[in-house]
Write a protein that holds these residues in place. Structure first.
Motif, mmCIF file in Angstrom:
data_model
loop_
_atom_site.group_PDB
_atom_site.id
_atom_site.type_symbol
_atom_site.label_atom_id
_atom_site.label_comp_id
_atom_site.label_asym_id
_atom_site.label_seq_id
_atom_site.Cartn_x
_atom_site.Cartn_y
_atom_site.Cartn_z
ATOM 1 N N SER A 107 -49.614 16.857 -19.884
ATOM 2 C CA SER A 107 -49.778 15.929 -18.755
ATOM 3 C C SER A 107 -49.357 16.585 -17.444
ATOM 4 C CB SER A 107 -48.951 14.664 -18.985
ATOM 5 O OG SER A 107 -49.368 13.981 -20.144
ATOM 6 N N ARG A 108 -48.237 17.295 -17.465
ATOM 7 C CA ARG A 108 -47.744 17.959 -16.259
ATOM 8 C C ARG A 108 -48.692 19.067 -15.818
ATOM 9 N NH1 ARG A 108 -45.362 17.093 -12.698
ATOM 10 N NH2 ARG A 108 -43.675 18.607 -12.520
ATOM 11 N N LYS A 109 -49.307 19.734 -16.808
ATOM 12 C CA LYS A 109 -50.245 20.809 -16.499
ATOM 13 C C LYS A 109 -51.531 20.266 -15.882
ATOM 14 C CE LYS A 109 -52.689 24.707 -18.641
ATOM 15 N NZ LYS A 109 -52.929 25.455 -19.909
ATOM 16 N N LYS A 110 -52.064 19.184 -16.453
ATOM 17 C CA LYS A 110 -53.304 18.610 -15.978
ATOM 18 C C LYS A 110 -53.123 17.777 -14.713
ATOM 19 C CE LYS A 110 -56.259 18.309 -20.079
ATOM 20 N NZ LYS A 110 -57.454 18.828 -19.390
ATOM 21 N N TYR A 111 -51.985 17.086 -14.623
ATOM 22 C CA TYR A 111 -51.750 16.172 -13.495
ATOM 23 C C TYR A 111 -50.346 16.408 -12.922
ATOM 24 C CZ TYR A 111 -55.591 13.976 -16.025
ATOM 25 O OH TYR A 111 -56.783 13.741 -16.691
ATOM 26 N N PRO A 112 -50.131 17.552 -12.273
ATOM 27 C CA PRO A 112 -48.787 17.915 -11.801
ATOM 28 C C PRO A 112 -48.164 16.967 -10.779
ATOM 29 C CG PRO A 112 -50.462 19.350 -10.841
ATOM 30 C CD PRO A 112 -51.132 18.575 -11.929
ATOM 31 N N ASN A 113 -48.987 16.228 -10.057
ATOM 32 C CA ASN A 113 -48.441 15.338 -9.021
ATOM 33 C C ASN A 113 -48.402 13.866 -9.441
ATOM 34 O OD1 ASN A 113 -48.204 17.518 -7.123
ATOM 35 N ND2 ASN A 113 -50.408 17.408 -6.793
ATOM 36 N N SER A 114 -48.845 13.574 -10.644
ATOM 37 C CA SER A 114 -48.912 12.183 -11.106
ATOM 38 C C SER A 114 -47.582 11.703 -11.675
ATOM 39 C CB SER A 114 -49.993 12.040 -12.181
ATOM 40 O OG SER A 114 -51.264 12.384 -11.688
ATOM 41 N N LYS A 115 -47.356 10.422 -11.532
ATOM 42 C CA LYS A 115 -46.205 9.784 -12.166
ATOM 43 C C LYS A 115 -46.581 9.509 -13.625
ATOM 44 C CE LYS A 115 -44.660 7.475 -7.921
ATOM 45 N NZ LYS A 115 -44.374 6.169 -7.282
ATOM 46 N N ILE A 116 -45.691 9.851 -14.534
ATOM 47 C CA ILE A 116 -45.954 9.655 -15.961
ATOM 48 C C ILE A 116 -45.102 8.479 -16.444
ATOM 49 C CG2 ILE A 116 -45.994 10.742 -18.233
ATOM 50 C CD1 ILE A 116 -46.008 13.450 -16.840
ATOM 51 N N PHE A 117 -45.742 7.502 -17.069
ATOM 52 C CA PHE A 117 -44.999 6.310 -17.467
ATOM 53 C C PHE A 117 -45.328 5.887 -18.889
ATOM 54 C CE2 PHE A 117 -49.052 4.585 -16.269
ATOM 55 C CZ PHE A 117 -49.216 3.424 -17.004
ATOM 56 N N GLY A 118 -44.519 4.999 -19.396
ATOM 57 C CA GLY A 118 -44.764 4.475 -20.735
ATOM 58 C C GLY A 118 -44.107 3.119 -20.905
ATOM 59 N N LEU A 119 -44.661 2.338 -21.807
ATOM 60 C CA LEU A 119 -44.082 1.059 -22.212
ATOM 61 C C LEU A 119 -43.790 1.163 -23.704
ATOM 62 C CD1 LEU A 119 -46.449 -1.502 -20.442
ATOM 63 C CD2 LEU A 119 -44.020 -1.196 -19.968
ATOM 64 N N THR A 120 -42.580 0.872 -24.099
ATOM 65 C CA THR A 120 -42.251 1.014 -25.513
ATOM 66 C C THR A 120 -41.165 0.039 -25.943
ATOM 67 O OG1 THR A 120 -41.482 2.564 -27.221
ATOM 68 C CG2 THR A 120 -40.524 2.796 -25.032
ATOM 69 N N THR A 121 -41.197 -0.325 -27.217
ATOM 70 C CA THR A 121 -40.135 -1.151 -27.804
ATOM 71 C C THR A 121 -39.259 -0.307 -28.724
ATOM 72 O OG1 THR A 121 -41.603 -1.765 -29.637
ATOM 73 C CG2 THR A 121 -41.515 -3.264 -27.755
ATOM 74 N N GLY A 122 -39.640 0.960 -28.924
ATOM 75 C CA GLY A 122 -38.923 1.815 -29.872
ATOM 76 C C GLY A 122 -37.742 2.540 -29.249
ATOM 77 N N LEU A 123 -36.563 2.375 -29.828
ATOM 78 C CA LEU A 123 -35.364 3.037 -29.317
ATOM 79 C C LEU A 123 -35.474 4.555 -29.416
ATOM 80 C CD1 LEU A 123 -32.552 0.714 -30.740
ATOM 81 C CD2 LEU A 123 -33.362 0.870 -28.384
ATOM 82 N N ALA A 124 -36.107 5.040 -30.489
ATOM 83 C CA ALA A 124 -36.259 6.482 -30.673
ATOM 84 C C ALA A 124 -37.103 7.078 -29.555
ATOM 85 C CB ALA A 124 -36.889 6.782 -32.029
ATOM 86 N N VAL A 125 -38.188 6.377 -29.194
ATOM 87 C CA VAL A 125 -39.064 6.858 -28.126
ATOM 88 C C VAL A 125 -38.335 6.815 -26.781
ATOM 89 C CG1 VAL A 125 -41.202 6.430 -26.842
ATOM 90 C CG2 VAL A 125 -41.166 6.178 -29.327
ATOM 91 N N MET A 126 -37.556 5.755 -26.565
ATOM 92 C CA MET A 126 -36.782 5.656 -25.327
ATOM 93 C C MET A 126 -35.819 6.833 -25.197
ATOM 94 S SD MET A 126 -35.775 1.616 -25.145
ATOM 95 C CE MET A 126 -36.926 0.391 -25.770
#
Length: 217
Positions: A107-126
């Motif tokens: 993601s950083r390589k393809k979109y270096p200036n973009s904000k990367i976000f996520g929605l999750t309920t998983g503690l492991a992913v957090m």
């Protein structure tokens, strides 16, 4: 079984045959957790592979072991790493963390200036997101692209989301802002430079004092 038994790579057209299995496992996993994710078709997932916007993990015997893909929103201002899934027979091997790091790098390589976000309920992913550099944020700081929020319709908690006017829900919102990270880095470097300059001034003052004392003697 260790992480070294797997090959984690950017998915390509040659991996498209795995798309139906990946989608089935995404749906089963969401059902087992009692939460929801935006449902995707095998065609959609396969297309992500064709575009080079996905990461796949394969066991050394060729079996698919994990997957995650990239979505862009708000004309590329926001990027989401979506659909993280690990084949049940290969869980507990550290794959989720390795895949998250790989898709983040892509993601950083393809979109270096973009904000990367996520929605999750998983503690492991957090936890993994926090290690990478994500910060918990309010929903208002995420993309307001209507197409993104339409994807929540297949979630069992969609009614909760809408009843709260999309201000919050069961998921935790997390965001990596490259501009903010750069700002923090610059502030850190400024402090380091200030300390170095201060130390140099002190050293020079001590040196001058010693030279003065030697001259007096």
């Amino acid at each position: 079984m260790t992480i070294h038994d797997f090959d984690i790579q950017v998915a390509t057209a040659q991996h498209a045959d795995f798309a139906p299995m990946i989608c089935d496992e995404m749906a089963e996993s969401a059902k087992a957790r009692g939460t929801g994710i935006a449902q995707r078709s095998p065609e959609y997932v396969a297309n992500k592979m064709l575009e080079g916007k996905a990461v796949i993990a394969l066991h050394k015997d060729g079996t698919w072991a994990g997957f995650c893909y990239i979505e862009t929103w708000s004309h590329g201002d926001f990027v989401a790493n979506s659909g993280l899934i690990v084949n049940p027979i290969y869980r507990k091997a550290g794959l989720a963390k390795a895949i998250k790091h790989k898709i983040f790098e892509l993601s950083r390589k393809k979109y270096p200036n973009s904000k990367i976000f996520g929605l999750t309920t998983g503690l492991a992913v957090m936890k993994i997101n926090s290690e990478i550099g994500y910060e918990p944020v309010t929903y208002s700081e995420l993309t307001q692209d209507e197409d993104f929020w339409k994807g929540c319709r297949s979630c069992v908690n969609y009614d909760i989301l809408m009843s709260k006017n999309r201000k919050n829900c069961m998921c935790t919102a997390m965001l990596f802002d490259p501009a903010e990270i750069q700002k923090q880095y610059e502030e850190k470097m400024k402090k380091i430079t200030h300390k170095a300059t201060l130390l140099e001034r002190i050293e020079n003052a001590i040196k001058r004092r010693i030279e003065k004392m030697v001259a007096m003697n």
